[in-house]
Every structure is written in structure tokens, then in C-alpha cells.
Design an enzyme around this catalytic site. Structure first.
Site, PDB file in Angstrom:
ATOM      1  N   ASN A 112     -37.879  -2.473  43.099  1.00 17.83           N
ATOM      2  CA  ASN A 112     -36.721  -2.662  43.417  1.00 17.83           C
ATOM      3  C   ASN A 112     -36.353  -2.952  43.934  1.00 17.83           C
ATOM      4  O   ASN A 112     -35.248  -4.142  43.492  1.00 17.83           O
ATOM      5  CB  ASN A 112     -35.665  -1.259  43.368  1.00 17.83           C
ATOM      6  CG  ASN A 112     -35.834  -0.481  42.249  1.00 17.83           C
ATOM      7  OD1 ASN A 112     -35.988  -0.654  41.551  1.00 17.83           O
ATOM      8  ND2 ASN A 112     -35.611   0.915  42.277  1.00 17.83           N
ATOM      9  N   LYS A 155     -62.004 -20.355  25.588  1.00 20.17           N
ATOM     10  CA  LYS A 155     -61.247 -18.838  26.928  1.00 20.17           C
ATOM     11  C   LYS A 155     -61.235 -18.097  25.765  1.00 20.17           C
ATOM     12  O   LYS A 155     -61.825 -17.137  25.862  1.00 20.17           O
ATOM     13  CB  LYS A 155     -59.889 -19.598  27.430  1.00 20.17           C
ATOM     14  CG  LYS A 155     -59.119 -18.333  28.173  1.00 20.17           C
ATOM     15  CD  LYS A 155     -57.897 -18.346  28.482  1.00 20.17           C
ATOM     16  CE  LYS A 155     -58.091 -19.193  29.778  1.00 20.17           C
ATOM     17  NZ  LYS A 155     -57.428 -19.333  30.904  1.00 20.17           N
ATOM     18  N   ASN A 213     -66.235 -12.169  30.844  1.00 26.06           N
ATOM     19  CA  ASN A 213     -65.139 -12.820  29.782  1.00 26.06           C
ATOM     20  C   ASN A 213     -64.375 -13.619  30.793  1.00 26.06           C
ATOM     21  O   ASN A 213     -64.337 -13.078  31.238  1.00 26.06           O
ATOM     22  CB  ASN A 213     -65.151 -11.118  29.096  1.00 26.06           C
ATOM     23  CG  ASN A 213     -65.931 -10.584  28.414  1.00 26.06           C
ATOM     24  OD1 ASN A 213     -65.553  -9.641  28.335  1.00 26.06           O
ATOM     25  ND2 ASN A 213     -66.910 -11.191  27.847  1.00 26.06           N
ATOM     26  N   GLU A 234     -60.114 -13.898  30.900  1.00 25.70           N
ATOM     27  CA  GLU A 234     -59.172 -12.787  31.619  1.00 25.70           C
ATOM     28  C   GLU A 234     -58.208 -12.257  29.651  1.00 25.70           C
ATOM     29  O   GLU A 234     -58.055 -11.020  29.948  1.00 25.70           O
ATOM     30  CB  GLU A 234     -57.991 -13.080  31.884  1.00 25.70           C
ATOM     31  CG  GLU A 234     -57.392 -13.837  31.688  1.00 25.70           C
ATOM     32  CD  GLU A 234     -57.384 -15.667  31.726  1.00 25.70           C
ATOM     33  OE1 GLU A 234     -58.976 -15.686  32.783  1.00 25.70           O
ATOM     34  OE2 GLU A 234     -56.509 -16.998  31.070  1.00 25.70           O
ATOM     35  N   HIS A 247     -59.117  -9.462  38.058  1.00 29.34           N
ATOM     36  CA  HIS A 247     -58.697 -10.769  37.227  1.00 29.34           C
ATOM     37  C   HIS A 247     -57.947 -10.487  37.788  1.00 29.34           C
ATOM     38  O   HIS A 247     -56.751  -9.132  37.070  1.00 29.34           O
ATOM     39  CB  HIS A 247     -59.450 -10.919  36.247  1.00 29.34           C
ATOM     40  CG  HIS A 247     -58.935 -12.219  35.760  1.00 29.34           C
ATOM     41  ND1 HIS A 247     -57.257 -13.084  35.682  1.00 29.34           N
ATOM     42  CD2 HIS A 247     -59.525 -13.141  35.427  1.00 29.34           C
ATOM     43  CE1 HIS A 247     -57.572 -14.081  35.301  1.00 29.34           C
ATOM     44  NE2 HIS A 247     -59.335 -14.664  35.293  1.00 29.34           N
ATOM     45  N   ARG A 248     -56.294 -11.177  38.291  1.00 34.68           N
ATOM     46  CA  ARG A 248     -54.912 -11.482  38.519  1.00 34.68           C
ATOM     47  C   ARG A 248     -54.666 -12.497  38.026  1.00 34.68           C
ATOM     48  O   ARG A 248     -53.490 -12.630  38.304  1.00 34.68           O
ATOM     49  CB  ARG A 248     -55.153 -11.735  39.741  1.00 34.68           C
ATOM     50  CG  ARG A 248     -55.785 -13.183  40.632  1.00 34.68           C
ATOM     51  CD  ARG A 248     -55.576 -13.114  41.972  1.00 34.68           C
ATOM     52  NE  ARG A 248     -55.778 -14.734  42.671  1.00 34.68           N
ATOM     53  CZ  ARG A 248     -55.665 -15.668  43.086  1.00 34.68           C
ATOM     54  NH1 ARG A 248     -55.061 -15.081  44.384  1.00 34.68           N
ATOM     55  NH2 ARG A 248     -56.086 -16.725  42.724  1.00 34.68           N
ATOM     56  N   SER A 260     -62.678 -18.690  41.725  1.00 28.70           N
ATOM     57  CA  SER A 260     -62.122 -19.370  39.906  1.00 28.70           C
ATOM     58  C   SER A 260     -61.371 -20.185  40.438  1.00 28.70           C
ATOM     59  O   SER A 260     -60.477 -20.468  41.420  1.00 28.70           O
ATOM     60  CB  SER A 260     -62.762 -18.384  39.547  1.00 28.70           C
ATOM     61  OG  SER A 260     -62.892 -18.929  37.871  1.00 28.70           O
TER      62      SER A 260
HETATM   63  C1  CAP Z   1     -61.163 -20.383  35.439  1.00 29.65           C
HETATM   64  C2  CAP Z   1     -60.323 -18.720  34.889  1.00 29.65           C
HETATM   65  C3  CAP Z   1     -60.066 -18.059  35.973  1.00 29.65           C
HETATM   66  C4  CAP Z   1     -59.155 -18.845  36.793  1.00 29.65           C
HETATM   67  C5  CAP Z   1     -57.759 -17.960  37.753  1.00 29.65           C
HETATM   68  C6  CAP Z   1     -59.160 -19.694  34.351  1.00 29.65           C
HETATM   69  O1  CAP Z   1     -61.366 -20.824  34.180  1.00 29.65           O
HETATM   70  O2  CAP Z   1     -61.566 -18.278  33.763  1.00 29.65           O
HETATM   71  O3  CAP Z   1     -58.879 -17.118  35.305  1.00 29.65           O
HETATM   72  O4  CAP Z   1     -59.913 -19.407  37.882  1.00 29.65           O
HETATM   73  O5  CAP Z   1     -57.641 -18.386  38.417  1.00 29.65           O
HETATM   74  O6  CAP Z   1     -58.787 -19.139  33.223  1.00 29.65           O
HETATM   75  O7  CAP Z   1     -58.536 -21.167  34.626  1.00 29.65           O
HETATM   76  P1  CAP Z   1     -61.457 -22.433  35.110  1.00 29.65           P
HETATM   77  P2  CAP Z   1     -57.773 -17.538  40.096  1.00 29.65           P
HETATM   78  O8  CAP Z   1     -63.414 -21.881  35.964  1.00 29.65           O
HETATM   79  O9  CAP Z   1     -62.137 -23.004  33.587  1.00 29.65           O
HETATM   80  O10 CAP Z   1     -60.459 -23.024  35.273  1.00 29.65           O
HETATM   81  O11 CAP Z   1     -59.209 -17.877  40.026  1.00 29.65           O
HETATM   82  O12 CAP Z   1     -57.277 -17.513  41.341  1.00 29.65           O
HETATM   83  O13 CAP Z   1     -57.348 -15.865  39.797  1.00 29.65           O
HETATM   84 MG    MG Z   2     -59.883 -16.935  33.052  1.00 36.17          MG
END
Ligand code: CAP
Ligand code: MG
Ligand code: MG
Length: 495
Positions: A101, A155, A180, A182, A273-274, A401
């Protein structure tokens, strides 16, 4: 002002019964900071916007306490009796209190949770990771370099067999780890179970070809926990133990999803994964929390690894101060935060073994990444063998990444100062002019050049894949159009 929450200079907050938090806080109508802090403490613990007649002696005894206000920097320090949290080791519950909140309070112009500190007695209520990067290193027999990974690209949109073929190429080129992306789930053009079986077949071929073990991180995020568990069970039924990790989209699937998979599969590497974290963590966002806070809670929840950012070197917003502090905070037994030093174990001060191990770890880190690259990652592994007696929250691996490519790896290694992380490069491998396999080899060559302290240009002279990568990525890589986000927004400009 809710005076009952004001405990300036209170020393009880350091007695081990309180989790400590520090917020950057500003209000729209310039409410005095201590007044605003008590509103924040009330809403994030026992209270509301009005003092209620229904409070009891006990309920007042578990009020959060504002124990420090730093007017110059707009910082307020609040202590939370950790017995107010769900006693079943539930991270989601803590965040509902302190990152719930309070982000919606209309008078707050800025409310950014910058750092948290857990007393060791509280740590023992939480799972922490069961499988760590050290276990992954054992499986891969990779002790002296980062775990080199990729994300399959595009992706989404490949069929299961097309997807698996790219996995094969990456592994055949020398890569350790494939994830994989996200959003990968059970799409019609790549049915989940067909993808898993195809990956297994590709992995078997790659292991035969290279003679090395390989790992794949499968996204098990889904609409409900039963489906998550069904997917995870299927992966576990097809893949060899140790050859798979479970990826959970921790922000969009949620903390309960992360902890459900952690508790159901204590033998699997849990990959947090965030995606979506930017809404909370970007430096220019006045409301939210830091990468450090996100990463500390991921370690508490039992993530074996979480993305911590490229410290401004890749495509995502994020700066060295937050990303690197976060990476160290989740790797080390004893680490510095933005405001708190955290030790992730109930260290019996008279246990000279652990005191010696901490000293060894600190000495190794002080020598920089190359020293660590010549021996076991960072020494924490010896603690894990004895974790039952020392009740340690094991290390969580930084996963690095986002816009990286082989040319950027040495710069990141020098910035982060350790090799103890997983790096995944998607676009930066699958766009290599010679293809994915060469992309993987170029990453390996870039690491070797760094380890031998040789410039990429020099090393590329007799390494074709790196030579082509350097020419291509120096022209087309992220480095061409990076934005320094932290300079973009000043909360004073908020209307
Ligand atoms: C990286 C990635 C990851 C990001 C997420 C993307 O791909 O697959 O999800 O690293 O960011 O979709 O961007 P690329 P973070 O290598 O093609 O950029 O790691 O900062 O959470
Ligand atoms: Mg990604
Ligand atoms: Mg425990």
C-alpha cells in the site's frame, strides 16, 4: 504525525527481533519528514491513517518503529518486528507489508525502498537456495569461468524442433547453458512437452559432440500452480538430474510461484527472471525498490539465481552502483549494501572455521576476478557442506543479461570483479555473422582473452569467431546507443 511509531535513536531495533529498512521519502505538500515517516511506518505495519481505538497493548508492541530520519538525504529508517510476518517463511507477505500500500499513498511523491537488513535469527525462518551455482559448476565441471549461456531468439515463434536446433548449435559452439526466454510457455507453434523432448534430444547430441555436460533452464511460469508443477514434473521426467533449471517469471508470476517451485523441487536450480522489475527499480522511478532489495528478497525466497543487470553496459536501464552491489550481496556470505552490511548466516563468533572462511573469501575478492578465476568460485562452497550447523542462506547467482555480446564481456568482468555468475546473451550470439555456433565460440574466446589479460584485438588475430564478432558488434552492438537513465529524471521535477 502518528507519534506511536516514532522511536528516534531507539536501540532495541538492533536486538535481532527487527528487520530494518531504509526508504527515500518525499511528500507533495512538504510534510515534515518524521511525520511522513510515521505514516509510512503505520501503513506498512499495524496502522492506517488514523489512530484506532481498537489497538491493544500487544498490537502496539508490534508497531514498526521509525528509528532514524536523515533530513539532508530524505531517508527514513524503519524497523519491523519480524514476528509480524507470516511465520511460514513467506517473502510475498513481507513485500505486501513494506512494498505494498505504501506505494499508493497519495501524499508520497517519492517512496523508494533502497535497502533491507535481516537479523540472523530471522534468516532461519526462510528457505534460501537449496541448489546453488556451486552445484551447477560441479555438474558442468566449470570452476574457472562464468557459466556461459544464451537465450534462444527470436524470443518466441520457433517450432520446438527449430528451437532445439539452435540449442544444439549454441552448445556445440562451447556454451554451457541455454534458457527459455521469459514469455516462452505452451504456445501452439511450440507445444511445451514437444519443446522439452526436442531439447533433450539436442542436448544428448551436443554432449556427445563436445564431451561436456550442458544445462537448459525451462520456463515453468503458468496460469496456476498445478500447471507449473505439471510442466516441471514433465521436465524432470525427461531430463537428467542436474541438466535442467526451472525459470520462473518472479514479478509477473509472483513470489508465491517462485517459492512453490523452490519447495516442490529442492534438487533443481531455481532461475528467477525479473521481467517487469523496471517499474520498481529504475533509478528514475520515484516509487519502488532498488535492484539490491529485489535481489536480497530473491535470495531469501530461495532463488538459485536472479538477473541483476549489466551495470549500464548492456541494453537495460540500471547502474553499476545498484547492479553490482546487488550481485555481490547475493553471492557473498558477508556483503555491503547501500545502507546495511548483511551477513547471511548465524555466524557463531567463536567458530573460528567460519571466521577464517569469511576472511579467506574477503581476501580472494580483494584480489579481483582473475584471482577467483584461478580457484573455486569464491570459497562459500565449503560453508555449504556444513550449512546445517551454521544455518547459512546459500548464495544466489547473479544472472547477467540484456543486450550483451562477446565484445562487452571483458568490460563487465572488470566491473563486477568476480567470475561467479551466469551470463546469457541472446541477440549478442544469434546475430553473429557466422551464426549461433560461432557466436558461442566468440563468447568463450572473449573470456579466454580477458583471463589471459590480452586485448580482444590481439586475441582475435588468430581466433576467427572473435575477430568477426569484434568487427560486427563494435558497429552494431548496444554500445552504440546506450542511454544513461539515472540522469534522466529528478524527483524534484515531479509535479
Ligand atoms: C536478454 C533477454 C533477457 C533480459 C532481461 C531479453 O536478451 O532475454 O530477458 O536479459 O533483462 O529479452 O532482453 P538479449 P535483465 O541478450 O537479446 O538482450 O537481465 O536485465 O532482467
Ligand atoms: Mg528475455
Ligand atoms: Mg533454515
Amino acid at each position: 504525525m502518528q507519534k506511536q511509531y516514532l522511536y528516534i535513536d531507539d536501540q532495541e531495533v538492533f536486538n535481532g527481533h527487527y528487520m530494518l529498512a531504509v526508504f527515500k521519502l518525499r511528500t507533495y505538500n512538504n510534510i515534515p519528514l518524521d511525520d511522513a515517516a510515521t505514516e509510512l511506518a503505520a501503513e506498512s505495519s499495524t496502522g492506517s491513517n488514523l489512530k484506532v481505538a481498537t489497538a491493544t497493548l500487544y498490537s502496539q508492541n508490534i508497531d514498526a518503529r521509525v528509528y532514524k530520519v536523515d533530513e539532508d538525504n530524505g531517508l527514513v529508517y524503519i524497523a519491523y518486528p519480524w514476528t509480524i510476518f507470516d511465520s511460514d517463511g513467506n517473502v510475498q507477505n513481507i513485500l505486501t507489508f513494506i512494498a505494498g500500500n505504501v506505494f499508493g499513498m497519495s501524499e508520497f511523491k517519492e517512496c523508494k525502498l533502497l535497502d533491507v537488513w535481516f537479523p540472523s535469527q530471522m534468516l532461519d525462518q526462510y528457505d534460501g537456495p537449496s541448489v546453488t551455482l556451486d552445484d551447477m559448476r560441479e555438474y558442468l565441471k566449470n570452476y574457472d569461468k562464468p557459466v556461459l549461456g544464451t537465450i534462444i531468439k527470436p524470443k518466441i515463434g520457433l517450432t520446438s524442433t527449430e528451437y532445439a536446433e539452435i540449442c544444439y548449435d549454441y552448445w556445440a559452439g562451447g556454451g554451457d547453458f541455454v534458457k527459455n526466454d521469459e514469455p516462452q510457455a505452451n504456445q501452439s507453434f511450440s507445444p511445451y512437452e514437444k519443446m522439452v523432448v526436442s531439447v533433450k534430444e539436442a542436448m544428448d547430441r551436443a554432449e556427445d559432440y563436445t564431451g561436456k555436460t550442458k544445462i537448459h533452464s525451462f520456463n515453468v511460469s503458468a496460469a496456476d500452480f498445478d500447471t507449473m508443477i505439471k510442466r516441471a514434473d514433465f521436465v524432470a521426467s525427461v531430463m537428467k538430474p542436474g541438466s535442467y533449471a526451472f525459470l520462473v517469471d518472479g514479478i509477473t508470476a509472483g513470489w508465491t510461484a517462485v517459492q512453490t517451485i523452490r519447495r516442490h523441487y529442492p534438487h533443481a536450480f531455481i532461475h528467477f527472471h525479473r521481467a517487469g522489475h523496471g517499474a520498481f527499480t529504475r533509478a528514475e522511478n520515484p516509487i519502488g525498490y532498488s535492484v539490491l532489495v529485489l535481489s536480497k528478497f530473491a535470495r531469501l525466497a530461495g532463488a538459485s539465481g536472479i538477473h541483476t543487470g549489466t551495470a549500464g553496459i548492456g541494453k537495460m536501464a540500471g547502474d553499476a552502483k545498484d547492479d553490482i552491489t546487488a550481485a555481490h550481496a547475493i553471492l557473498r556470505l558477508k556483503s555491503k549494501g547501500h545502507h546495511f552490511d548483511q551477513i547471511w548466516s548465524e555466524v557463531p563468533v567463536n567458530d573460528f572455521d567460519i571466521v577464517a572462511e569469511i576472511k579467506k573469501e574477503e581476501d580472494m575478492w580483494a584480489q579481483g576476478a582473475r584471482a577467483i578465476s584461478n580457484s573455486r568460485s569464491n570459497g562459500l562452497d565449503t560453508f555449504l557442506e556444513k550449512r546445517t550447523s551454521w544455518r547459512i542462506i546459500g548464495k544466489t547467482a547473479p544472472i547477467i543479461s540484456g543486450g550483451l555480446n562477446p565484445v562487452l564481456l571483458p568490460q563487465f568482468l572488470d566491473t563486477v570483479g568476480t567470475i561467479d555468475f551466469i551470463t546469457t546473451m541472446g541477440g549478442g550470439v544469434h546475430s553473429h555473422p557466422m551464426g549461433t555456433k560461432a557466436g558461442a565460440t566468440a563468447v568463450l574466446q572473449a573470456y579466454e582473452a580477458w583471463k589471459q589479460d590480452v586485448s580482444l584485438e590481439e586475441y582475435a588475430k588468430d581466433h576467427e569467431e572473435l575477430k568477426v564478432a569484434a568487427e560486427f558488434y563494435n558497429k552494431n552492438g548496444i554500445q552504440a546507443h546506450r542511454v544513461d537513465n539515472s540522469a534522466v529524471y529528478n524527483v524534484e521535477d515531479a509535479v
